[in-house]
Design a protein around this motif. Structure first.
Motif, PDB file in Angstrom:
ATOM      1  N   MET A 143       0.838  -1.199   0.000  1.00  0.00           N
ATOM      2  CA  MET A 143       0.000   0.000   0.000  1.00  0.00           C
ATOM      3  C   MET A 143       0.876   1.254   0.000  1.00  0.00           C
ATOM      4  SD  MET A 143      -3.218   1.271   0.402  1.00  0.00           S
ATOM      5  CE  MET A 143      -4.297   0.368   1.493  1.00  0.00           C
ATOM      6  N   GLY A 144       1.890   1.267   0.840  1.00  0.00           N
ATOM      7  CA  GLY A 144       2.786   2.411   0.909  1.00  0.00           C
ATOM      8  C   GLY A 144       3.524   2.657  -0.394  1.00  0.00           C
ATOM      9  N   ARG A 145       3.977   1.573  -1.018  1.00  0.00           N
ATOM     10  CA  ARG A 145       4.672   1.705  -2.303  1.00  0.00           C
ATOM     11  C   ARG A 145       3.759   2.321  -3.356  1.00  0.00           C
ATOM     12  NH1 ARG A 145       8.166  -1.915  -4.257  1.00  0.00           N
ATOM     13  NH2 ARG A 145       7.944  -0.611  -6.127  1.00  0.00           N
ATOM     14  N   ALA A 146       2.517   1.851  -3.397  1.00  0.00           N
ATOM     15  CA  ALA A 146       1.564   2.387  -4.368  1.00  0.00           C
ATOM     16  C   ALA A 146       1.287   3.873  -4.109  1.00  0.00           C
ATOM     17  CB  ALA A 146       0.271   1.584  -4.337  1.00  0.00           C
ATOM     18  N   LEU A 147       1.125   4.224  -2.837  1.00  0.00           N
ATOM     19  CA  LEU A 147       0.862   5.624  -2.489  1.00  0.00           C
ATOM     20  C   LEU A 147       2.053   6.510  -2.833  1.00  0.00           C
ATOM     21  CD1 LEU A 147      -0.921   4.997   0.922  1.00  0.00           C
ATOM     22  CD2 LEU A 147      -1.953   6.097  -1.078  1.00  0.00           C
ATOM     23  N   MET A 148       3.266   6.006  -2.645  1.00  0.00           N
ATOM     24  CA  MET A 148       4.456   6.770  -3.030  1.00  0.00           C
ATOM     25  C   MET A 148       4.436   7.052  -4.525  1.00  0.00           C
ATOM     26  SD  MET A 148       6.651   7.694  -0.661  1.00  0.00           S
ATOM     27  CE  MET A 148       8.244   7.805  -1.497  1.00  0.00           C
ATOM     28  N   ASP A 149       4.115   6.040  -5.319  1.00  0.00           N
ATOM     29  CA  ASP A 149       4.095   6.217  -6.771  1.00  0.00           C
ATOM     30  C   ASP A 149       2.986   7.158  -7.207  1.00  0.00           C
ATOM     31  OD1 ASP A 149       6.205   4.501  -6.844  1.00  0.00           O
ATOM     32  OD2 ASP A 149       5.154   2.844  -7.830  1.00  0.00           O
ATOM     33  N   LEU A 150       1.953   7.290  -6.366  1.00  0.00           N
ATOM     34  CA  LEU A 150       0.853   8.213  -6.658  1.00  0.00           C
ATOM     35  C   LEU A 150       1.117   9.612  -6.108  1.00  0.00           C
ATOM     36  CD1 LEU A 150      -2.119   5.783  -5.907  1.00  0.00           C
ATOM     37  CD2 LEU A 150      -1.508   6.706  -8.158  1.00  0.00           C
ATOM     38  N   GLY A 151       2.278   9.795  -5.494  1.00  0.00           N
ATOM     39  CA  GLY A 151       2.652  11.094  -4.968  1.00  0.00           C
ATOM     40  C   GLY A 151       2.039  11.435  -3.622  1.00  0.00           C
ATOM     41  N   ARG A 152       1.496  10.446  -2.930  1.00  0.00           N
ATOM     42  CA  ARG A 152       0.855  10.688  -1.625  1.00  0.00           C
ATOM     43  C   ARG A 152       1.794  10.214  -0.519  1.00  0.00           C
ATOM     44  NH1 ARG A 152      -4.778   7.885  -3.187  1.00  0.00           N
ATOM     45  NH2 ARG A 152      -5.244   8.168  -0.985  1.00  0.00           N
ATOM     46  N   CYS A 153       2.891  10.967  -0.379  1.00  0.00           N
ATOM     47  CA  CYS A 153       3.992  10.519   0.470  1.00  0.00           C
ATOM     48  C   CYS A 153       3.631  10.467   1.951  1.00  0.00           C
ATOM     49  CB  CYS A 153       5.210  11.424   0.262  1.00  0.00           C
ATOM     50  SG  CYS A 153       5.811  11.414  -1.440  1.00  0.00           S
ATOM     51  N   ASP A 154       2.790  11.418   2.421  1.00  0.00           N
ATOM     52  CA  ASP A 154       2.430  11.421   3.834  1.00  0.00           C
ATOM     53  C   ASP A 154       1.622  10.176   4.187  1.00  0.00           C
ATOM     54  OD1 ASP A 154       0.405  12.334   2.189  1.00  0.00           O
ATOM     55  OD2 ASP A 154      -0.444  13.689   3.689  1.00  0.00           O
ATOM     56  N   GLN A 155       0.690   9.795   3.320  1.00  0.00           N
ATOM     57  CA  GLN A 155      -0.096   8.590   3.568  1.00  0.00           C
ATOM     58  C   GLN A 155       0.763   7.334   3.427  1.00  0.00           C
ATOM     59  OE1 GLN A 155      -3.247  10.116   0.711  1.00  0.00           O
ATOM     60  NE2 GLN A 155      -4.531   8.946   2.115  1.00  0.00           N
ATOM     61  N   ALA A 156       1.714   7.391   2.476  1.00  0.00           N
ATOM     62  CA  ALA A 156       2.633   6.263   2.306  1.00  0.00           C
ATOM     63  C   ALA A 156       3.458   6.055   3.568  1.00  0.00           C
ATOM     64  CB  ALA A 156       3.546   6.510   1.111  1.00  0.00           C
ATOM     65  N   ALA A 157       3.943   7.163   4.141  1.00  0.00           N
ATOM     66  CA  ALA A 157       4.749   7.054   5.369  1.00  0.00           C
ATOM     67  C   ALA A 157       3.933   6.427   6.487  1.00  0.00           C
ATOM     68  CB  ALA A 157       5.250   8.437   5.779  1.00  0.00           C
ATOM     69  N   MET A 158       2.653   6.763   6.569  1.00  0.00           N
ATOM     70  CA  MET A 158       1.795   6.183   7.598  1.00  0.00           C
ATOM     71  C   MET A 158       1.678   4.669   7.408  1.00  0.00           C
ATOM     72  SD  MET A 158      -2.127   7.185   8.604  1.00  0.00           S
ATOM     73  CE  MET A 158      -2.780   6.636   7.019  1.00  0.00           C
TER      74      MET A 158
ATOM     75  N   ASP B 195      13.250  -3.709   4.258  1.00  0.00           N
ATOM     76  CA  ASP B 195      12.703  -3.032   3.084  1.00  0.00           C
ATOM     77  C   ASP B 195      11.649  -2.005   3.476  1.00  0.00           C
ATOM     78  OD1 ASP B 195      11.024  -5.027   3.973  1.00  0.00           O
ATOM     79  OD2 ASP B 195      10.535  -5.824   1.992  1.00  0.00           O
ATOM     80  N   ILE B 196      10.871  -2.322   4.521  1.00  0.00           N
ATOM     81  CA  ILE B 196       9.846  -1.364   4.957  1.00  0.00           C
ATOM     82  C   ILE B 196      10.503  -0.176   5.649  1.00  0.00           C
ATOM     83  CG2 ILE B 196       7.708  -1.048   6.246  1.00  0.00           C
ATOM     84  CD1 ILE B 196       7.199  -4.007   6.079  1.00  0.00           C
ATOM     85  N   ARG B 197      11.539  -0.439   6.451  1.00  0.00           N
ATOM     86  CA  ARG B 197      12.251   0.659   7.126  1.00  0.00           C
ATOM     87  C   ARG B 197      12.889   1.602   6.104  1.00  0.00           C
ATOM     88  NH1 ARG B 197      13.044   0.975  12.341  1.00  0.00           N
ATOM     89  NH2 ARG B 197      12.506  -0.767  13.711  1.00  0.00           N
ATOM     90  N   THR B 198      13.506   1.020   5.086  1.00  0.00           N
ATOM     91  CA  THR B 198      14.140   1.842   4.047  1.00  0.00           C
ATOM     92  C   THR B 198      13.099   2.682   3.319  1.00  0.00           C
ATOM     93  OG1 THR B 198      15.869   0.169   3.732  1.00  0.00           O
ATOM     94  CG2 THR B 198      15.522   1.748   1.941  1.00  0.00           C
ATOM     95  N   ALA B 199      11.952   2.058   3.010  1.00  0.00           N
ATOM     96  CA  ALA B 199      10.880   2.792   2.330  1.00  0.00           C
ATOM     97  C   ALA B 199      10.335   3.909   3.208  1.00  0.00           C
ATOM     98  CB  ALA B 199       9.759   1.827   1.953  1.00  0.00           C
ATOM     99  N   LEU B 200      10.259   3.672   4.529  1.00  0.00           N
ATOM    100  CA  LEU B 200       9.778   4.692   5.454  1.00  0.00           C
ATOM    101  C   LEU B 200      10.732   5.882   5.491  1.00  0.00           C
ATOM    102  CD1 LEU B 200       7.939   5.784   7.662  1.00  0.00           C
ATOM    103  CD2 LEU B 200       9.150   4.337   9.313  1.00  0.00           C
ATOM    104  N   GLU B 201      12.015   5.609   5.542  1.00  0.00           N
ATOM    105  CA  GLU B 201      13.009   6.688   5.573  1.00  0.00           C
ATOM    106  C   GLU B 201      12.914   7.550   4.311  1.00  0.00           C
ATOM    107  OE1 GLU B 201      16.676   4.665   6.067  1.00  0.00           O
ATOM    108  OE2 GLU B 201      16.261   4.044   8.139  1.00  0.00           O
ATOM    109  N   LYS B 202      12.702   6.883   3.167  1.00  0.00           N
ATOM    110  CA  LYS B 202      12.589   7.627   1.916  1.00  0.00           C
ATOM    111  C   LYS B 202      11.313   8.469   1.890  1.00  0.00           C
ATOM    112  CE  LYS B 202      12.540   6.979  -3.108  1.00  0.00           C
ATOM    113  NZ  LYS B 202      12.603   5.999  -4.222  1.00  0.00           N
ATOM    114  N   ALA B 203      10.218   7.892   2.374  1.00  0.00           N
ATOM    115  CA  ALA B 203       8.946   8.622   2.377  1.00  0.00           C
ATOM    116  C   ALA B 203       9.023   9.837   3.284  1.00  0.00           C
ATOM    117  CB  ALA B 203       7.818   7.690   2.820  1.00  0.00           C
TER     118      ALA B 203
END
Length: 229
Positions: free
Chosen positions: A188-203, A217-225
């Motif tokens: 879900m977070g990956r999809a939201l990042m690609d949709l430009g919804r970074c705050d929701q992706a971080a959540m 992988d989730i920690r790395t994605a969180l840091e990027k978001a």
């Protein structure tokens, strides 16, 4: 209709697929079960249904599958006969169906590893279509586990194909069916990042980390978001 391994009573079924004047029934061939001779019939109040020997029939023509009435009671009658044959115990899951789902999932996994993402998504979709035909009495926990893994895998394919919206909806279903699974929130977070919804992706990534603190992988994605929030 896909069924579990039939009991002795269910095995006696024939098929019906023709309506009046030999026209094909709109729902295709369906099992029709024999009724014992001399059994009384009674009508269900307020419905165009009669019951004979524990089986449902259309009231107008006395058929279990009737093209003229657009009536198909084959599933209900199958369950009735299976329960009788199994002494009121539900039949076990169909092993052939489970094997078919697993085979398609394995083929999808192999295609995904080969980076054939479109073809892999097709295999996962085929597996989902087979899984959707499971009978109503199969254990819900097994169905949820099967469905969420397949949809999560398909979401990964869709993300690789840059179809973020479709991946989002697959991940949304996964997180609703299996709330405590970190991978669903990761997708879900990956999809939201690609949709430009970074705050929701971080959540979503935070939820994933809370469920599985060891998932790098989730920690790395969180840091990027969080860099974009």
């Amino acid at each position: 209709m896909t069924t579990s391994t039939p009991g002795p009573a269910a095995a006696a079924a024939t098929t019906a697929g023709a309506g009046a004047a030999g026209t094909a029934a709109p729902f295709g061939p369906r099992p029709v079960f024999p009724t014992a001779a001399g059994k009384a019939s009674f009508a269900l109040a307020g419905q165009e249904i009669t019951v004979t020997d524990g089986l449902l029939h259309c009231r107008a023509h006395g058929k279990q599958v009737c093209a003229e009435c657009v009536a198909d009671y084959s599933t209900q009658n199958f369950i009735a006969r299976q329960l009788g044959a199994n002494r009121m115990a539900l039949p076990p899951p169909n092993p052939q169906m489970e094997q078919a789902v697993q085979r398609l999932k394995t083929e999808g996994n192999e295609l995904f590893r080969a980076q054939c993402h479109f073809e892999a998504a097709q295999k996962y979709t085929e597996a989902l279509n087979v899984a959707a035909q499971r009978p109503l009495w199969d254990p819900s926990a097994a169905i949820i586990e099967e469905t969420t893994v397949l949809m999560s895998n398909r979401a990964a394919c869709l993300l690789a194909l840059e179809h973020a919206s479709e991946a989002y909806w697959d991940a949304e279903v996964v997180t609703r069916l299996k709330r405590g699974w970190s991978k669903g929130h990761f997708r879900m977070g990956r999809a939201l990042m690609d949709l430009g919804r970074c705050d929701q992706a971080a959540m979503e990534f935070r939820i994933g980390v809370s469920l599985d603190a060891s998932a790098r992988d989730i920690r790395t994605a969180l840091e990027k978001a969080e860099e974009y929030v």
